[in-house]
Design a protein around this motif. Sequence first.
Motif, short mmCIF file in Angstrom:
data_model
loop_
_atom_site.label_atom_id
_atom_site.label_comp_id
_atom_site.label_asym_id
_atom_site.label_seq_id
_atom_site.Cartn_x
_atom_site.Cartn_y
_atom_site.Cartn_z
N GLU A 131 0.83 -1.20 0.00
CA GLU A 131 0.00 0.00 0.00
C GLU A 131 0.87 1.25 0.00
OE1 GLU A 131 -2.87 2.01 3.26
OE2 GLU A 131 -3.44 -0.02 2.66
N GLU A 135 -3.39 3.40 -1.16
CA GLU A 135 -3.87 2.53 -2.23
C GLU A 135 -2.98 1.30 -2.34
OE1 GLU A 135 -5.92 5.04 -5.70
OE2 GLU A 135 -3.77 5.46 -5.52
N SER A 194 -6.14 -1.80 -5.43
CA SER A 194 -6.97 -0.60 -5.58
C SER A 194 -6.95 -0.19 -7.05
CB SER A 194 -6.42 0.53 -4.70
OG SER A 194 -6.37 0.14 -3.34
N ARG A 196 -8.54 1.25 -10.68
CA ARG A 196 -9.45 2.29 -11.17
C ARG A 196 -10.42 1.67 -12.17
NH1 ARG A 196 -5.11 5.78 -13.96
NH2 ARG A 196 -4.71 3.66 -14.68
#
Length: 240
Positions: A131, A135, A194, A196
């Motif tokens: 992370e 994210e 994470s 998009r």
Amino acid sequence: MNRYKEIFQELEDKIKTGEFASGEKLPSENKLAQEYSVSRETIRKALVLLAEQGYIQKQQGKGSIILDIPTYDFPVSGLTSYHELTKTQHLPSITKVPVFHKGRICNEKEHHRLFPFNETNELYTIIRQRELSGEVVIIDKDYLDAEIIPDLTKDHASTSLYQYIEDSLKLEIGYAKKEITVEPITSEDQELMSLRPTDSCVVVVRSQVFLQDTRLFQYTESRHRIDKFKFVEFARRNKK
């Protein structure tokens, strides 16, 4: 450790922390020799290492110019752990370990062609989420030979596997064979990263990692969100 390697590491740290900025010149060989109380030959050896690693470019009559070292650059060559990269590049990172178990993998789906282990190997299977800035942008999937690398714990996985291998087990990590591809995202990527809405692919780095004595001890699959990293290698032309 040889003195020139110690000087190399000290100068490397000063470049990475910005004490020596890109575009500036390093102090002259004479000044560095005086500062470290060593011969110019020792300084030259340290500067050769800096040049080979892409930190400086020596220019005749101008000295050693410091090259730009941007963050979020992950080297293609070399064997630097994620923990070491985030530490040296001052990246605020958190590692989570959603999967950690020991056993054989005979019931798992077919692996990539580079996967070196078979159903008789007892392995540590580890999945780590990396992370950055809130994210999860990397998933590391590691398989380690439990006979060569015994007594692993989840704590080792959440900090640094290589630190445990080198400092606690006193084993010397030697080299790796790597393959880099761009691949469609998987359901596992969607679950653990994470991503998009516009993401359709990730960068995948697969590696077989060997000890100095040539024993293969690790297979790793590192999956990176495509917009967050540049994979770089510093190349120097050698004329024949």
